[in-house]
Scaffold this motif. Structure first.
Motif, short mmCIF file in Angstrom:
data_model
loop_
_atom_site.label_atom_id
_atom_site.label_comp_id
_atom_site.label_asym_id
_atom_site.label_seq_id
_atom_site.Cartn_x
_atom_site.Cartn_y
_atom_site.Cartn_z
N THR A 169 0.86 -1.19 0.00
CA THR A 169 0.00 0.00 0.00
C THR A 169 0.89 1.24 0.00
O THR A 169 2.05 1.18 0.40
CB THR A 169 -0.94 0.02 1.23
OG1 THR A 169 -0.16 -0.22 2.40
CG2 THR A 169 -2.02 -1.04 1.11
N THR A 215 -4.12 3.32 2.45
CA THR A 215 -4.45 1.94 2.11
C THR A 215 -4.58 1.74 0.60
O THR A 215 -4.96 0.65 0.16
CB THR A 215 -5.79 1.53 2.77
OG1 THR A 215 -6.82 2.37 2.25
CG2 THR A 215 -5.74 1.65 4.29
N PHE A 241 -8.28 -0.80 -2.49
CA PHE A 241 -7.67 -0.48 -1.20
C PHE A 241 -7.45 -1.79 -0.44
O PHE A 241 -8.21 -2.74 -0.61
CB PHE A 241 -8.57 0.48 -0.41
CG PHE A 241 -8.84 1.75 -1.19
CD1 PHE A 241 -7.97 2.82 -1.11
CD2 PHE A 241 -9.93 1.83 -2.07
CE1 PHE A 241 -8.17 3.97 -1.87
CE2 PHE A 241 -10.14 2.98 -2.83
CZ PHE A 241 -9.26 4.04 -2.74
N CYS A 269 -6.49 -3.58 3.45
CA CYS A 269 -6.39 -3.33 4.90
C CYS A 269 -6.27 -4.66 5.65
O CYS A 269 -6.58 -5.72 5.11
CB CYS A 269 -7.63 -2.56 5.37
SG CYS A 269 -9.20 -3.32 4.92
N GLN A 314 -2.02 -6.84 4.19
CA GLN A 314 -1.00 -5.84 3.83
C GLN A 314 -0.11 -5.52 5.03
O GLN A 314 0.59 -4.53 5.04
CB GLN A 314 -1.67 -4.57 3.26
CG GLN A 314 -2.80 -3.98 4.09
CD GLN A 314 -2.35 -3.10 5.24
OE1 GLN A 314 -1.68 -2.09 4.99
NE2 GLN A 314 -2.71 -3.45 6.47
N ASP A 315 -0.15 -6.38 6.06
CA ASP A 315 0.60 -6.05 7.28
C ASP A 315 1.41 -7.24 7.81
O ASP A 315 0.89 -8.05 8.57
CB ASP A 315 -0.39 -5.58 8.36
CG ASP A 315 0.31 -5.36 9.70
OD1 ASP A 315 1.55 -5.25 9.73
OD2 ASP A 315 -0.41 -5.29 10.72
N SER A 337 -7.01 -0.25 10.25
CA SER A 337 -6.73 -0.08 8.82
C SER A 337 -7.99 -0.32 7.99
O SER A 337 -8.12 0.22 6.89
CB SER A 337 -5.54 -0.93 8.37
OG SER A 337 -5.91 -2.27 8.24
N ALA A 359 -9.22 2.23 5.17
CA ALA A 359 -9.58 1.84 3.80
C ALA A 359 -10.96 2.39 3.43
O ALA A 359 -11.18 2.84 2.30
CB ALA A 359 -9.56 0.31 3.67
#
Ligand code: NDP
Length: 308
Positions: free
Chosen positions: A260, A265, A273, A275, A279-280, A292, A296
């Protein structure tokens, strides 16, 4: 063909929170819950670190409440999987496992990540009753007790160090004679007085009774077996983000997580987008995923406003 303003894929804290915010912003979100409605939290028992629950809350119950909150504002939450995505142009085209096709003006990817487990039948049997893939979530339940962590990467070292601050003794079960983790992490683990690394060992069976786990049977590289008495068994052998659907369209990092932009996001496809854990690779907490999801939703709403 159905046309929706906002399609959310995934139903963990990120997906449901995105659904709460987008429904309150009148984006009339449609949510596809995926294979595991409620996400990874439904695999744990008690959640004690989510703000607002001073007495703790059952993970599944908490997800049901967040879902109910999204429904209250009109989110259209559906069971089923999105099995195909065409993100080449907006509106995006998504197909469900039932063969239904949707066009979506914006897409929020909240498909999460899945912890890798050893695959032992006894590991599955004691899931949430001593077996966990999240030391930060569940470590507290084992304070002053003896526990084991399996794995030799940075996550396993981080978990072992975290648990060493809470537990009486931490065994690290490492299948090779080296750790994969960074040098600094290795040094900290090896210096911890209450961490014992069991080199070249693998867990063969998790033992327990109606109260949960009470021991682990190990086998060494030489084939020798031994049993260690532990009440917690933390699996830290990696996670894989659920990005199969997006890999031909979105930029993923070397571990497969969606990339991202900046602090937001947005992905590299306008109108998509991402979240939550998809993406973490770093924080992986319910609260960070929920936060998140909110981001988003706000990013998606602003995007649609700008596009008229
Ligand atoms: P890794 O893939 O780095 O490590 C996985 C570990 O689990 C390895 O030691 C591996 O052993 C072991 N393993 C895998 N499968 C099995 C199995 N079936 N039985 C026993 N052991 C097994 O995963 P991590 O989650 O630790 O880290 C993922 C990424 O995130 C890495 O790039 C890491 O550096 C990063 N990270 C960074 C942190 C930080 O900087 N603070 C914190 C956490 C993660 P083997 O070595 O033999 O393959």
């Amino acid at each position: 063909m159905e046309h929706v303003k906002c399609l959310i894929i995934g139903s963990g804290p990120a997906g449901y929170t995105a659904a709460i915010y987008t429904s309150r912003a009148n984006l009339q979100p449609v949510v596809y819950e995926g294979l595991a409605p409620g996400g990874q939290l439904t695999m744990t028992t008690e959640v004690e670190n989510f703000p607002g629950y001073p007495d703790g809350v059952d993970g599944t119950a908490m997800m049901e409440e967040i879902r109910r909150q999204a429904l209250r504002f009109g989110a259209d939450i559906r069971s089923g999987l999105i099995v195909k995505a065409d993100l080449s142009e907006r509106p995006f085209t998504l197909t469900t496992d039932g063969g239904h096709t949707l066009k979506a003006d914006v897409l929020i990817a909240a498909t999460g990540a899945t912890a890798t487990y050893l695959g032992l039948p006894s590991e599955a049997a004691y899931m949430g009753q001593g077996v966990s893939a999240c030391a930060t979530c569940d470590g507290f339940f084992y304070r002053k007790q003896d526990v084991a962590v399996v794995g030799g990467g940075d996550t396993a070292c981080e978990d072992a160090l975290y648990l060493a601050g809470l537990c009486r003794k931490v065994y690290m079960i490492v299948r090779r004679n080296v750790l994969r983790a960074s040098k600094a992490m290795q040094e900290r683990v090896l210096a911890a007085p209450n961490i014992e690394v069991l080199w070249e060992h693998q867990a063969k069976e998790i033992l327990g009774d109606a109260n949960g786990v009470n021991a682990v049977r190990l086998v060494s590289a030489k084939g020798e077996e031994k049993t260690i008495a532990v009440t917690g068994f933390f699996v830290a052998i990696g996670h894989h983000p659920n990005t199969e659907l997006f890999k031909s369209w979105l930029t993923l990092d070397e571990q497969g997580y969606i990339v991202t932009k900046g602090r937001g996001t947005a992905t590299d496809v306008e109108g998509v987008f991402a979240c939550g854990d998809v993406q973490d690779p770093v924080y992986r907490q319910a609260i960070t995923a929920a936060a998140s999801g909110c981001m988003a939703a706000i990013d998606a709403e602003r995007f649609l406003m700008e596009k008229g």
